[in-house]
Design a protein around this motif. Structure first.
Motif, PDB file in Angstrom:
ATOM      1  N   VAL A 346     -35.413  28.201 105.157  1.00 18.60           N
ATOM      2  CA  VAL A 346     -36.430  27.206 105.494  1.00 18.60           C
ATOM      3  C   VAL A 346     -36.441  26.927 107.006  1.00 18.60           C
ATOM      4  N   GLU A 347     -35.295  27.116 107.652  1.00 15.90           N
ATOM      5  CA  GLU A 347     -35.221  26.850 109.097  1.00 15.90           C
ATOM      6  C   GLU A 347     -36.197  27.716 109.894  1.00 15.90           C
ATOM      7  N   SER A 348     -36.627  28.842 109.314  1.00 15.29           N
ATOM      8  CA  SER A 348     -37.566  29.709 110.031  1.00 15.29           C
ATOM      9  C   SER A 348     -38.925  29.048 110.232  1.00 15.29           C
ATOM     10  N   LEU A 349     -39.197  27.980 109.493  1.00 15.53           N
ATOM     11  CA  LEU A 349     -40.471  27.279 109.629  1.00 15.53           C
ATOM     12  C   LEU A 349     -40.473  26.304 110.803  1.00 15.53           C
ATOM     13  N   ARG A 350     -39.329  26.026 111.355  1.00 18.36           N
ATOM     14  CA  ARG A 350     -39.243  24.978 112.377  1.00 18.36           C
ATOM     15  C   ARG A 350     -39.636  25.500 113.745  1.00 18.36           C
ATOM     16  N   PHE A 351     -40.416  24.706 114.458  1.00 22.38           N
ATOM     17  CA  PHE A 351     -40.790  25.043 115.828  1.00 22.38           C
ATOM     18  C   PHE A 351     -41.237  23.761 116.531  1.00 22.38           C
ATOM     19  N   ASP A 352     -41.398  23.849 117.834  1.00 20.16           N
ATOM     20  CA  ASP A 352     -41.954  22.741 118.627  1.00 20.16           C
ATOM     21  C   ASP A 352     -41.175  21.448 118.396  1.00 20.16           C
ATOM     22  N   HIS A 353     -39.861  21.528 118.576  1.00 20.43           N
ATOM     23  CA  HIS A 353     -39.018  20.361 118.349  1.00 20.43           C
ATOM     24  C   HIS A 353     -39.283  19.287 119.406  1.00 20.43           C
ATOM     25  N   ARG A 354     -39.402  18.065 118.980  1.00 19.46           N
ATOM     26  CA  ARG A 354     -39.563  16.910 119.870  1.00 19.46           C
ATOM     27  C   ARG A 354     -38.503  15.876 119.528  1.00 19.46           C
ATOM     28  N   SER A 355     -38.109  15.107 120.523  1.00 18.21           N
ATOM     29  CA  SER A 355     -37.169  14.014 120.271  1.00 18.21           C
ATOM     30  C   SER A 355     -37.709  12.736 120.897  1.00 18.21           C
ATOM     31  N   VAL A 356     -37.319  11.618 120.324  1.00 15.64           N
ATOM     32  CA  VAL A 356     -37.756  10.305 120.790  1.00 15.64           C
ATOM     33  C   VAL A 356     -36.512   9.484 121.063  1.00 15.64           C
TER      34      VAL A 356
END
Length: 379
Positions: A346-356
């Motif tokens: 499922v990690e392959s779906l992750r992109f464009d990480h943002r943090s607040v």
């Protein structure tokens, strides 16, 4: 799919090598119809972005999850648009459990009214599917080609036929099956109920059968009766039975009263009895709405116990119904408690990480996070 075309397509034979199979799929009528249906439904805001959904029409239980020659295959109960009264096995394939490609329908009903739920067993040279043929019994089909396109039904189907029963369900009901192999032959279970009515006071039971050749099956008695863990009236449908580690087995199944559930315990290969240590549920509430419905599970090439469920979300969408969960990885912790995690693919779906940065969130208020937007977000 009109009736005439149904009869024509059910007898198709595909090439036996991968390169020619891929060429044949480019013009296959099932595949081109599925592509057109997906394009037609692409603008539906209720279609998930990365969960598997049917190309159109009505999907139900996942079936026969397996890994064959490096690829993952998922089958599912499917009612083609123009044959809604006949359930087939739909078929999809993936290299990573996440991105799926439609394949032609795998199993067509003939002697049976429907090809209902069942599971698969992967051997070195073939995949064996066992499924419930409604109004007939439990049946066998096998395939050995690269994409599992050429399924051959056993000539003696139903190999475990429906038999007359008394008011208590004896000697046994024939319903959703699963299959595995031990040193002395093949074993299959029929997930059903006895001693009462489903939804009333019945007891869930998985009846056990053994065969040396897939044709002649001997009834051995119950693998397990769910007398002490589940509620009265719960059946033991859509079973999956595999070792899960720590010397334990997991019986993953479905109740038509309370949806997805499981047992963890010990399987004695001499007595062929399964004794649960404990029971758990995948969700709470009625099985018809917002539930993890039926499971299909396999042990993949790396030894992982993997499963999918279909999800009941209430009112069917326009032109299609049901979705599959993300793949789940089941394992046991050191204390034998069950660990449930999304498969790491499922990690392959992750992109464009943002943090607040740390943010105070007041009660009963709304905070809009600048630059955080999208159709699918993981928090």
């Amino acid at each position: 799919m009109a009736t005439g075309r149904f009869e024509e397509l059910s007898g198709r034979v595909y090439p036996e090598n991968l390169e020619d199979q891929l060429k044949a799929l480019a013009s296959d009528p099932d595949v081109t119809d599925f592509q057109a249906a997906r394009e037609h439904l692409a603008s539906d805001p209720y279609r998930p972005i990365y969960h598997f959904t049917p190309p159109g029409s009505v999907m139900n239980d996942p079936n026969g999850l397996c890994q064959w020659q490096g690829r993952y295959h998922l089958f599912y109960q499917y009612r083609p648009a123009n044959v809604l009264d006949r359930v087939h096995w739909g078929h999809t394939v993936s290299d990573d459990l996440i991105h799926w490609q439609d394949l032609p329908l795998a199993l067509y009903p003939d002697k049976e009214k429907d090809c209902y739920s069942g599971q698969t067993l992967v051997e070195s040279g073939r995949v064996i599917a066992i499924y419930h043929g409604t109004e007939s019994g439990n049946a066998i089909a096998t395939a050995s080609d690269p994409l599992l396109l050429n399924w051959q039904k056993h000539p003696d189907n139903p190999v475990i036929p429906i038999v007359p029963i008394d008011e208590n369900g004896s000697p046994y009901r024939v319903f959703d099956p699963a299959i595995w192999k031990e040193d002395d032959g093949y074993y299959a279970i029929s997930g059903t109920y006895k001693n009462g009515d489903r939804g009333g006071d019945a007891v869930g039971v998985d009846h056990l059968f053994r065969s040396s050749d897939l044709a002649e099956w001997e009834y051995l008695g119950p693998l397990m009766e769910a007398r002490f863990h589940a509620e009265p009236g719960e059946d033991a449908a859509v079973p999956n039975f595999w070792p899960i580690g720590n010397g334990k087995h997991m019986l993953l199944l479905f109740s038509h009263k309370r949806a997805g559930r499981y047992y963890i315990g010990n399987y004695d290969e001499t007595s062929h009895h399964f004794v649960p240590d404990y029971h758990g549920r995948m969700n709470y509430g009625p099985w018809t709405v917002g539930s993890l419905h039926a499971p299909s599970a396999t042990i993949d090439d790396s030894g992982r116990y993997l499963a999918f469920f279909n999800v009941k979300e209430g009112k069917p969408a326009d032109g299609w119904d049901n979705i599959m969960t993300l793949p789940r990885h089941f394992s046991l912790r050191g204390d034998d408690s069950l660990s449930i995690e999304p498969a790491p693919e499922v990690e392959s779906l992750r992109f464009d990480h943002r943090s607040v940065d740390a943010t105070d969130i007041p009660a009963n208020g709304e905070i809009v996070l600048d630059g955080i937007a999208g159709k699918a977000m993981e928090i």
